[in-house]
Design a protein around this motif. Structure first.
Motif, mmCIF file in Angstrom:
data_model
loop_
_atom_site.group_PDB
_atom_site.id
_atom_site.type_symbol
_atom_site.label_atom_id
_atom_site.label_comp_id
_atom_site.label_asym_id
_atom_site.label_seq_id
_atom_site.Cartn_x
_atom_site.Cartn_y
_atom_site.Cartn_z
ATOM 1 N N ARG A 118 0.837 -1.206 0.000
ATOM 2 C CA ARG A 118 0.000 0.000 0.000
ATOM 3 C C ARG A 118 0.868 1.250 0.000
ATOM 4 N NH1 ARG A 118 -4.454 1.637 4.698
ATOM 5 N NH2 ARG A 118 -4.794 3.785 3.969
ATOM 6 N N SER B 245 -0.322 -6.477 -2.324
ATOM 7 C CA SER B 245 -1.087 -6.630 -1.089
ATOM 8 C C SER B 245 -2.521 -6.151 -1.284
ATOM 9 C CB SER B 245 -0.431 -5.812 0.032
ATOM 10 O OG SER B 245 0.882 -6.262 0.277
ATOM 11 N N PRO B 246 -3.507 -6.838 -0.708
ATOM 12 C CA PRO B 246 -4.899 -6.393 -0.838
ATOM 13 C C PRO B 246 -5.101 -4.942 -0.421
ATOM 14 C CG PRO B 246 -4.817 -8.606 0.088
ATOM 15 C CD PRO B 246 -3.401 -8.118 0.024
ATOM 16 N N SER B 247 -4.369 -4.482 0.595
ATOM 17 C CA SER B 247 -4.530 -3.104 1.063
ATOM 18 C C SER B 247 -4.070 -2.084 0.033
ATOM 19 C CB SER B 247 -3.753 -2.897 2.367
ATOM 20 O OG SER B 247 -2.358 -3.084 2.156
ATOM 21 N N LEU C 295 -4.855 -2.197 -3.160
ATOM 22 C CA LEU C 295 -5.762 -2.177 -4.309
ATOM 23 C C LEU C 295 -6.435 -0.828 -4.572
ATOM 24 C CD1 LEU C 295 -7.393 -5.721 -4.111
ATOM 25 C CD2 LEU C 295 -5.924 -4.818 -5.934
#
Length: 263
Positions: A88, A122-124, A126
């Protein structure tokens, strides 16, 4: 100041590959081969070989911001190439930078997974990454990345051409759908370029030799280099493909038996 203005310089933002076969080390080499200097900011550190990926580690946001500012202060940048983002902090740092430099062409190679399947974003990250894609001038996904971005399968070559147009509609960017992994007979290595409302097919140049580590990085970096030198999108891709074919022709087996682009 004179040196700052005369040099053609692109900024490469991406991961650090300790083998030198991908990431910003490959970006720098490919840009140099295309006649342009590349300065680099490392988004994250990776642990990988030419055949496998282990993990990646973050770079602090303040280091990223200061590094980007140092590159901008040192050179008159002509384009930005973004590869692996990872975290992120990295996504938000590069998004902030390109938002403040809207005049710079932005080539984004959407590196989402390693060739062995490990997730590289990382998903954060996105939310910022989606905004970054919408600021891109050119996107260079391969087949699996295009499927991931569109959240659907691409089953035919005609569907791939439609996917390039769809990605362009979603982001506003020109799209280079890289054909190196196309499974369709006679189409492997044919890149699909959707730019300016038109689709252009660029067939493979020369015979393929394996699947060298870092070819996607090299192609996107060379495209950014040629755009930074003043080429339009399609001529930039044509020049980058020609360069890549010469690099691949000179590839040799690594210690693990997988070809690499450079000694």
């Amino acid at each position: 100041m004179g040196n700052r203005n005369r040099m053609r310089v692109v900024l490469a933002f991406g991961g650090f590959d300790p083998t030198g076969g991908a990431g910003v080390l490959m970006d720098s080499r490919a840009a140099a081969a295309a006649g342009v200097h590349a300065c680099a900011v490392v988004s994250c550190l990776t642990v990988q070989t030419t055949a496998s990926f282990s993990r990646f580690a973050s770079v602090p946001r303040d280091v990223l911001d200061e590094s980007l500012a140092a590159a901008e202060k040192s050179f008159r940048l002509r384009a930005v190439k973004v590869g692996m983002v990872g975290t992120r902090a990295a996504a938000e740092a590069i998004l902030s930078f390109v938002a403040a430099h809207r005049d710079l062409p932005l080539v984004v190679d959407p590196v989402l997974r390693s060739s062995s399947g490990a997730p590289l974003l990382s998903p954060s990250a996105l939310p910022a990454y989606r905004l970054l894609l919408r600021r891109a001038s050119v996107l260079t996904p391969n087949l699996s990345e295009a499927e991931k971005l569109l959240d659907r399968r691409i089953d035919t070559f005609a569907d791939a051409a439609e996917a390039a147009r769809e990605l362009s509609d979603l982001t506003g960017a020109s799209v280079v759908l890289k054909g190196g992994h196309f499974p369709w007979r006679g189409r492997r290595g044919t890149d699909i370029v959707f730019s300016g409302g038109r689709t252009t097919l660029l067939p493979a140049i020369g015979a393929r030799r394996g699947d060298p580590h870092g070819t996607g990085c090299a192609l996107a970096a060379a495209i950014a280099a040629r755009i930074g030198a003043g080429d339009a999108v399609v001529p930039a891709v044509q020049a980058a493909k020609s360069l890549l074919s010469k690099l691949v022709a000179g590839a040799f087996p690594s210690a693990e038996g997988r070809p690499t682009l450079f000694p």
